[in-house]
Design a protein around this motif. Structure first.
Motif, PDB file in Angstrom:
ATOM      1  N   ASP A  18      27.301  20.759   1.312  1.00  0.00           N
ATOM      2  CA  ASP A  18      28.288  20.537   2.256  1.00  0.00           C
ATOM      3  C   ASP A  18      29.688  20.158   1.436  1.00  0.00           C
ATOM      4  OD1 ASP A  18      26.710  21.526   4.204  1.00  0.00           O
ATOM      5  OD2 ASP A  18      26.547  19.511   5.197  1.00  0.00           O
ATOM      6  N   ALA A  19      29.351  19.077   0.727  1.00  0.00           N
ATOM      7  CA  ALA A  19      30.392  18.651   0.031  1.00  0.00           C
ATOM      8  C   ALA A  19      31.298  19.632  -0.816  1.00  0.00           C
ATOM      9  CB  ALA A  19      29.979  17.397  -0.986  1.00  0.00           C
ATOM     10  N   ILE A  20      30.390  20.552  -1.450  1.00  0.00           N
ATOM     11  CA  ILE A  20      31.048  21.312  -2.391  1.00  0.00           C
ATOM     12  C   ILE A  20      31.700  22.456  -1.493  1.00  0.00           C
ATOM     13  CG2 ILE A  20      30.427  23.286  -4.157  1.00  0.00           C
ATOM     14  CD1 ILE A  20      28.066  21.481  -5.018  1.00  0.00           C
ATOM     15  N   LYS A  21      31.014  22.799  -0.649  1.00  0.00           N
ATOM     16  CA  LYS A  21      31.750  23.954   0.228  1.00  0.00           C
ATOM     17  C   LYS A  21      33.030  23.452   0.900  1.00  0.00           C
ATOM     18  CE  LYS A  21      31.226  26.498   4.738  1.00  0.00           C
ATOM     19  NZ  LYS A  21      31.612  27.708   4.334  1.00  0.00           N
ATOM     20  N   PHE A  22      33.135  22.275   1.363  1.00  0.00           N
ATOM     21  CA  PHE A  22      34.371  21.851   2.071  1.00  0.00           C
ATOM     22  C   PHE A  22      35.351  21.587   0.940  1.00  0.00           C
ATOM     23  CE2 PHE A  22      36.466  17.452   2.835  1.00  0.00           C
ATOM     24  CZ  PHE A  22      37.584  18.248   3.482  1.00  0.00           C
ATOM     25  N   ALA A  23      34.727  20.890  -0.173  1.00  0.00           N
ATOM     26  CA  ALA A  23      35.872  20.643  -1.273  1.00  0.00           C
ATOM     27  C   ALA A  23      36.289  21.974  -2.090  1.00  0.00           C
ATOM     28  CB  ALA A  23      35.345  19.864  -2.467  1.00  0.00           C
ATOM     29  N   THR A  24      35.672  22.890  -1.920  1.00  0.00           N
ATOM     30  CA  THR A  24      36.347  24.283  -2.484  1.00  0.00           C
ATOM     31  C   THR A  24      37.232  24.711  -1.688  1.00  0.00           C
ATOM     32  OG1 THR A  24      33.885  24.520  -3.699  1.00  0.00           O
ATOM     33  CG2 THR A  24      35.257  26.355  -3.702  1.00  0.00           C
ATOM     34  N   GLU A  47      24.154  38.745   3.676  1.00  0.00           N
ATOM     35  CA  GLU A  47      25.510  38.115   3.454  1.00  0.00           C
ATOM     36  C   GLU A  47      26.453  38.724   4.595  1.00  0.00           C
ATOM     37  OE1 GLU A  47      29.608  38.606   1.794  1.00  0.00           O
ATOM     38  OE2 GLU A  47      28.102  40.249   1.697  1.00  0.00           O
ATOM     39  N   ASP A  48      27.024  37.719   5.060  1.00  0.00           N
ATOM     40  CA  ASP A  48      28.083  38.074   6.248  1.00  0.00           C
ATOM     41  C   ASP A  48      29.470  37.585   5.913  1.00  0.00           C
ATOM     42  OD1 ASP A  48      27.741  35.166   6.930  1.00  0.00           O
ATOM     43  OD2 ASP A  48      27.535  35.741   9.166  1.00  0.00           O
ATOM     44  N   SER A  49      29.874  37.262   4.778  1.00  0.00           N
ATOM     45  CA  SER A  49      30.971  36.722   4.301  1.00  0.00           C
ATOM     46  C   SER A  49      31.213  35.242   4.559  1.00  0.00           C
ATOM     47  CB  SER A  49      32.314  37.509   4.625  1.00  0.00           C
ATOM     48  OG  SER A  49      32.854  37.032   6.077  1.00  0.00           O
ATOM     49  N   GLN A  50      30.549  34.624   5.253  1.00  0.00           N
ATOM     50  CA  GLN A  50      30.436  33.289   5.670  1.00  0.00           C
ATOM     51  C   GLN A  50      29.300  32.452   5.070  1.00  0.00           C
ATOM     52  OE1 GLN A  50      33.264  31.631   6.979  1.00  0.00           O
ATOM     53  NE2 GLN A  50      34.091  33.383   6.723  1.00  0.00           N
ATOM     54  N   ASN A  51      28.064  33.253   5.368  1.00  0.00           N
ATOM     55  CA  ASN A  51      26.700  32.547   4.867  1.00  0.00           C
ATOM     56  C   ASN A  51      26.040  33.691   4.063  1.00  0.00           C
ATOM     57  OD1 ASN A  51      26.751  30.208   6.472  1.00  0.00           O
ATOM     58  ND2 ASN A  51      27.108  31.554   8.045  1.00  0.00           N
ATOM     59  N   ILE A  52      25.145  33.120   2.990  1.00  0.00           N
ATOM     60  CA  ILE A  52      24.503  33.958   2.316  1.00  0.00           C
ATOM     61  C   ILE A  52      23.011  33.614   2.788  1.00  0.00           C
ATOM     62  CG2 ILE A  52      23.688  34.649  -0.054  1.00  0.00           C
ATOM     63  CD1 ILE A  52      26.642  34.248  -0.977  1.00  0.00           C
ATOM     64  N   THR A  79      29.080  38.353  -4.562  1.00  0.00           N
ATOM     65  CA  THR A  79      29.503  38.743  -3.104  1.00  0.00           C
ATOM     66  C   THR A  79      30.452  37.552  -2.573  1.00  0.00           C
ATOM     67  OG1 THR A  79      27.352  37.472  -2.906  1.00  0.00           O
ATOM     68  CG2 THR A  79      27.510  39.777  -2.319  1.00  0.00           C
ATOM     69  N   ARG A  80      30.501  36.398  -3.186  1.00  0.00           N
ATOM     70  CA  ARG A  80      31.412  35.242  -3.048  1.00  0.00           C
ATOM     71  C   ARG A  80      32.817  35.615  -3.214  1.00  0.00           C
ATOM     72  NH1 ARG A  80      27.956  30.040  -4.632  1.00  0.00           N
ATOM     73  NH2 ARG A  80      27.223  29.517  -2.475  1.00  0.00           N
ATOM     74  N   GLU A  81      32.709  36.417  -4.425  1.00  0.00           N
ATOM     75  CA  GLU A  81      34.088  36.697  -5.066  1.00  0.00           C
ATOM     76  C   GLU A  81      34.816  37.699  -4.469  1.00  0.00           C
ATOM     77  OE1 GLU A  81      34.091  38.753  -8.932  1.00  0.00           O
ATOM     78  OE2 GLU A  81      35.134  36.774  -9.726  1.00  0.00           O
ATOM     79  N   LEU A  82      33.843  38.679  -3.913  1.00  0.00           N
ATOM     80  CA  LEU A  82      34.399  39.899  -3.126  1.00  0.00           C
ATOM     81  C   LEU A  82      35.278  39.748  -2.058  1.00  0.00           C
ATOM     82  CD1 LEU A  82      31.679  42.652  -3.381  1.00  0.00           C
ATOM     83  CD2 LEU A  82      34.090  42.939  -4.148  1.00  0.00           C
ATOM     84  N   TYR A 127      36.937  31.034   1.965  1.00  0.00           N
ATOM     85  CA  TYR A 127      35.652  30.771   2.148  1.00  0.00           C
ATOM     86  C   TYR A 127      34.659  30.818   0.957  1.00  0.00           C
ATOM     87  CZ  TYR A 127      37.840  31.626   6.622  1.00  0.00           C
ATOM     88  OH  TYR A 127      38.791  31.276   7.557  1.00  0.00           O
ATOM     89  N   ARG A 128      33.813  29.628   0.815  1.00  0.00           N
ATOM     90  CA  ARG A 128      32.820  29.681   0.010  1.00  0.00           C
ATOM     91  C   ARG A 128      31.432  29.778   0.836  1.00  0.00           C
ATOM     92  NH1 ARG A 128      28.989  26.725  -2.766  1.00  0.00           N
ATOM     93  NH2 ARG A 128      28.812  27.140  -5.011  1.00  0.00           N
ATOM     94  N   PRO A 129      30.895  30.682   0.932  1.00  0.00           N
ATOM     95  CA  PRO A 129      29.499  30.899   1.731  1.00  0.00           C
ATOM     96  C   PRO A 129      28.584  30.005   1.392  1.00  0.00           C
ATOM     97  CG  PRO A 129      30.203  33.148   1.169  1.00  0.00           C
ATOM     98  CD  PRO A 129      31.240  32.107   0.215  1.00  0.00           C
TER      99      PRO A 129
END
Ligand SMILES: [Zn+2]
Lengths: 949, 137
Positions: A577-583, A838-843, A893-896, A901-903
């Motif tokens: 959670d922390a990494i996603k938000f911080a990124t 993968e739906d661009s928000q979650n993997i 997939t995250r990069e694409l 957003y960082r899924p």
């Protein structure tokens, strides 16, 4: 002139100054004509090509006549984005189906790879997929899919057509005076698995008449990621458009991110000499589709036809003080260009970038760790915040039951706190030092951010006066403009704009649910208008453990061109959670900002912008106001035809005037030209399924707020079936009920996308979706650019345990290879397998319960399936090739996906945690889910509607 | 002049005022379409008149009810009901963020109201004259 590039061999263009037009001279014979020559003059190298009729000089405008010559086939025969033989739509009257085709009709199926040379007109063709010939296969003159072969013995043309394809058919393929047409191919969908790899295919090409552009540059049409249109041909009348039931809308992300290494594209070219040629009447910017007249001294506007003077410095290189080549100018070679505007484009001196942080410091916010992570991220991003010339200003306001301002004087090393507890009549406790220069006050800011969370650790206040905090921030930065970034972990319950928890579970699943998607309080709309007026944008970061009324709070970003971010169940003690938000927060902070922007779309006379979708405030009938232009946000603009369109092509131009964060006024211009057509079949052949799906998404979300979710879903299905009914009746001319669902080849994935859309969290039927998640999904549906929106609606699904050897590795061209995308059905899930959805928000990493221990060891570093924990997790990077490949795929997939957003990665065990499991399964949209139909059932519903029952 | 005469004289004047309000609304909407006014100013301006217009109309209807002018009352009752419904649903005010999307609807509504007030104007005038004639007899 550059037109010569496109002339066939043996011809020459000479300027005729008397008639102000080109005359074309055949060099071998000296014969001249006004028409643009289509055939090489040396005659017989390709015997199958018969000379096009070349009437004597009777027309002054070249290249407007249209002939169904073999040349057309030669240029476009093999199909741009398809290898099927040409199914050409000959020109003619409104119906466009001359009689000579009647004897040549054939079933509309083609066997892939069926070469043009073998395709004799008389030869019956095998239906591909072994199905019954559909009932409309034998009706007279099906105008699609016919093998028109007026010149028997013609050589296969695929190769040549492919070459043209590579050259980007944008400028019309070059040679050929005839009008090119899209091939119409009918595909029957029922009983077939959709080919999901087609979702990344480019839109149908823009078949412009030759010489539509003054240069032969391959970049005169925008990349679809900048701007695309639902139709790549423009209907000539509104009645034709109405009759076709196809939507006409521009889909654009004009300020999309530039990622050279991922997309392999070039940065937007910048015209640096401040020579901006614009039409005096319609204010259009000069572009590749204007015509130069009077020996190049004047240019004729391609939108309103006015003749304008070419600016004196247009052909002058100011840097080196020497004449320059006009044809090398960027605005004549590129669809997407940026002009550096001279001072008259400035309303006021360029303002500095301004950031005001409004941070919720109530007990819940502190406990969830949000404040600590946010403060740390701001602290770490201080060097990345756009601050090229040390003008950037920052303010920080902490909000709980009262407002906490921080005085950050330039020479101080410590911040001092000022508390205001009057929430109804917000005032600033101090006129200075609250909004400070980032560079000068850096020590005080750093010290404040370092201890922000600890300062409120023991206060235990419950309650959040976010509205008042926003008002204070607005007072603080309103004179300059800029960005307010609000972070809140609780529902605003105090002061202005206080909200109540209105998420009555009884409403869910009923027609009243849409009231929960609308704003509960008018404060946020009124305040948004105030902000927009003063060039203030608001970004909302919402961290909910309970209801935070996303629907109401997202109003602020919606009308101020900001963005809403939701972190459900945020807890910073979970590192994911922390990494996603911080990124994501860090990326938002370091995003370059275009300030005080307006977007205006201009178009050829007769075309009108009728509706706008996206995050902005509509300031007048055609002007969109964006206090800050965010990167990677999508806008949809609907078009209407007020008058009939006369020309052979139309031009649409989007201009964004903005101030960069380093104080330059810039105009980004995106020009797009489209051929016109008066045939319905051509409209269908040029329809862009991704753009149409994006349009339908925006319409559906709008509908769900104004009417109901049920209505929104019905709108999508009705639009789709209306289109396909018109296609069936008007284009394939089959009447009566049919057991098949016929769609044009270029729209074959639209039913799948519509099926996925009505089952998407933002629109899905059911009483189990929390209103916050629904509202947030709708925010994303209306703002994600196509490249992220398509996977958001129709997720990617890969099988990892048996992926090909090159998947997850770098190939020769330096690109990461992804495994082949699978159809979204649980039939593909194997009990011993490892899958990625993968739906661009979650993997989601799906692990089958019979997965061999070796697989678990390689990927998760655990001994067996039993030890594996489901839920949010981080994949370890282990010292084995398979683990590295899986990690490579996740990273790729995250990069694409565009956007910040960082899924999250969720590990889903196939036999545990039913909630997570059914969430992952709900992404497999081809399956039946609860009482929502499967893809096959959806097709049947659509087919029945098309058949009229 | 008797009670009925006065009542309809008042109604005629009210209808004229409402008529002009609608004309004003329609002019403002077309100004918006021609970019002579921005949506924020337009909504601020028009929203000042929305409630007064509705109250004036409701008051007139109430007068008809109290004085037993059943036909006139029935004529106006549906519009009162429509207005009350709008206020209950809290969408009686013009919203600057949505105005361009809903503009055609607003214009249509204003035109229908304009027609309605015009018809009622002449009806009240007729009733007023009728009342005056019957008095003088
Ligand atoms: Zn012009």
């Amino acid at each position: 002139m550059s037109q010569e590039v496109m002339l066939p061999q043996g011809w020459e263009a000479r300027w005729d100054s008397q008639s102000n037009a080109y005359v074309y001279v055949e060099q071998s014979t000296g014969r001249s004509q006004w028409e643009v020559p289509t055939q090489p003059s040396y005659g017989s190298s390709n015997p199958s090509v018969s000379p096009a009729p070349q009437p004597a000089a009777s027309h002054h405008r070249p290249g407007r006549r249209q002939y169904p010559t073999a040349q057309i086939q030669q240029v476009y025969g093999g199909g741009g984005y398809d290898t099927q033989p040409q199914a050409q739509q000959p020109m003619g009257g409104a119906s466009g189906y001359p009689d000579h085709n009647a004897q040549q009709q054939q079933p509309q199926y083609f066997t892939p790879g069926f070469g043009g040379a073998d395709a004799q007109p008389q030869q019956p063709q095998q239906p591909a997929y072994g199905q019954q010939p559909p009932s409309y296969g034998g009706t007279p003159a099906p105008p699609y899919g016919q093998q028109q072969q007026p010149y028997p013995g013609q050589q296969p043309v695929d190769q040549m057509a492919n070459q043209f394809q590579q050259m980007n058919v944008g400028y019309g393929g070059g040679a050929g005076g005839g009008k090119q047409l899209h091939q119409i191919q009918t595909v029957n969908l029922i009983g077939m698995q959709p080919d999901v790899t087609g979702l990344v295919a480019p839109p149908p090409p823009y078949l412009l008449p030759p010489n539509a552009a003054v240069t032969a540059s391959p970049h005169i049409q925008p990349d679809p990621s900048y701007q695309r249109c639902t139709l790549t041909s423009m209907p000539t009348t509104q009645s034709l458009l109405n009759k076709s039931k196809l939507p006409l809308a521009l889909v654009m992300a004009p300020y999309r991110s530039f990622r050279g290494e991922v997309d392999g594209d070039d940065p937007v070219p910048v015209v640096e000499d401040s020579v901006i040629a614009r039409c005096r009447r319609c204010r259009a910017y000069i572009n590749p589709f204007v015509t130069f007249i009077e020996g190049g001294n004047r240019w004729k506007c391609c939108m309103c036809g006015l003749s304008n003077e070419v600016p004196q410095l247009f052909d002058w290189n100011q840097a080196e003080n020497k004449p320059a080549d006009r044809w090398a100018r960027k605005e004549l070679n590129h669809s997407v260009v940026e002009f550096i505007a001279p001072t008259e484009y400035m309303v006021r001196p360029p303002q500095p970038p301004v950031y005001a942080f409004v941070i919720d410091v109530s007990q819940q916010a502190i406990q969830s760790g949000m404040v600590a992570v946010a403060a740390r991220t701001i602290l770490e991003s201080l060097d990345n915040i756009p601050n090229a010339d040390n003008r950037t200003k920052v303010a920080i306001i902490a909000v709980s039951t009262s407002l906490h301002f921080f005085s950050l004087p330039a020479d101080a090393t410590e911040a001092s706190m000022l508390v205001v507890s009057d929430l109804t009549d917000v005032f600033l406790p101090k006129p200075v030092d609250l909004l400070v220069n980032l560079t000068e006050s850096r020590p005080a800011i750093e010290s404040l951010l370092g201890k922000l969370s600890d300062m409120f650790q023991d206060s235990h206040t419950v309650g959040n006066a976010l509205g008042s905090g926003l008002q204070a921030a607005h007072q603080l930065i309103g004179k300059i403009g800029g960005k307010i970034i609000a972070l809140t972990a609780t529902l605003p319950t105090l002061g202005e704009g206080a909200l109540k928890a209105r998420d009555d579970p009884k409403l869910l699943g009923t027609s009243k649910e849409s009231s929960l998607l609308n704003a509960a309080s008018s404060f946020y709309k009124t305040f948004a208008i105030e902000c927009s007026k003063q060039q203030v944008a608001v970004d909302m970061f919402l961290f909910s453990t309970s209801y935070t009324d996303v629907a109401t709070l997202s109003c602020l970003p919606r009308y101020t061109a900001g963005q809403t971010y939701l972190y459900p169940g945020f807890n910073a003690s979970r590192s994911e959670d922390a990494i996603k938000f911080a990124t994501e927060f860090g990326k938002v902070l370091s995003m370059p900002m275009g300030l005080e922007a307006v977007i205006r779309v201009r178009a050829t006379r007769g075309i009108r912008m009728s509706a706008f979708h996206g995050n902005f405030f509509i300031r007048s009938t055609d002007l969109l106001a964006l206090p800050v232009v965010p990167t990677d946000q999508n806008y949809v603009i609907e078009l209407q035809l007020e008058d009939d369109i006369k020309g052979s092509f139309v031009v649409l131009q989007t201009a964004i005037l903005h101030t960069t964060c380093y104080g330059e006024r810039r105009i980004r211009v995106i020009t797009q030209a489209m051929p016109t057509t008066d045939s319905i079949s051509e409209l269908y052949g040029s329809a862009d399924q991704i753009a149409i799906a994006t349009y339908l998404t925006n319409k559906a979300v709008e509908r769900s707020m104004s009417h109901s979710l049920d209505d929104a879903r019905n709108t999508v299905t009705k639009n789709l079936s209306d289109m396909l009914a018109v296609y069936k009746n008007q284009v394939t001319s089959s009447s009566g009920a049919s057991a098949q669902l016929a769609v044009p080849e270029n729209l074959k994935l639209l039913p799948l996308l519509c099926c996925a859309l009505v089952k998407h969290v933002g629109l899905r039927e059911g009483a189990s979706i929390p209103p916050d998640l629904r509202a947030y999904a709708q925010c994303l549906l209306t703002t994600l650019p196509c490249q992220s929106l398509v996977p958001y609606i129709h997720p990617r699904f890969y099988s990892l345990h048996n992926m090909p050897n090159d998947a997850g590795n770098i190939n020769e061209t330096g690109q990461m290879v992804l495994p082949p995308a699978l159809n979204l059905t649980s039939e593909r899930l194997e009990r011993h397998g490892l899958f990625l959805i993968e739906d661009s928000q979650n993997i989601f990493i799906w692990v089958g319960h019979e997965a061999v221990p070796r697989l678990i060891q390689d990927v998760f570093g655990l001994n067996n399936y039993g030890e594996l924990q489901g839920g949010k997790s981080t994949l370890p990077i282990l010292d084995n090739p398979f683990s590295q490949r899986v990690n490579n795929i996740v990273n790729k997939t995250r990069e694409l996906r565009r956007g910040v957003y960082r899924p999250h990665v969720y590990v889903v065990k196939s036999d545990a945690e039913p909630a997570l499991r059914s969430w992952a399964l709900s992404l497999l949209v081809e399956d039946r889910m609860d009482h929502m139909s499967s893809y096959a059932q959806y097709l049947t519903t659509v087919k029945n509607k098309v058949n009229g029952n | 002049m008797g009670g009925e005469g006065w009542l309809f004289l008042f109604a005629v004047l009210m209808a004229a005022v409402l008529l002009f309000t609608m004309v004003f609304f329609i002019i403002m909407f077309s100004d918006l379409e021609c970019d002579y006014i921005n949506p924020i100013d337009l909504c601020n301006k028009l929203n000042q008149f929305v409630l007064p217009e509705m109250i004036a109309h409701a008051f007139l209807t109430l007068c008809f009810l109290l004085s037993g002018q059943w036909l006139a009352f029935l004529l106006n009752a549906p519009l009162v009901g429509y207005n009350v419904n709008k206020i209950m649903a809290k969408n009686h005010m013009y919203d600057a963020t949505e105005i361009f999307r809903t503009l055609s609807g607003h214009k249509k509504e204003s035109f229908i109201k304009l027609g309605f007030y015009l018809v009622s104007f002449f009806y009240y005038l007729y009733r007023m004259i009728l009342a005056l004639i019957s008095e003088s007899d």
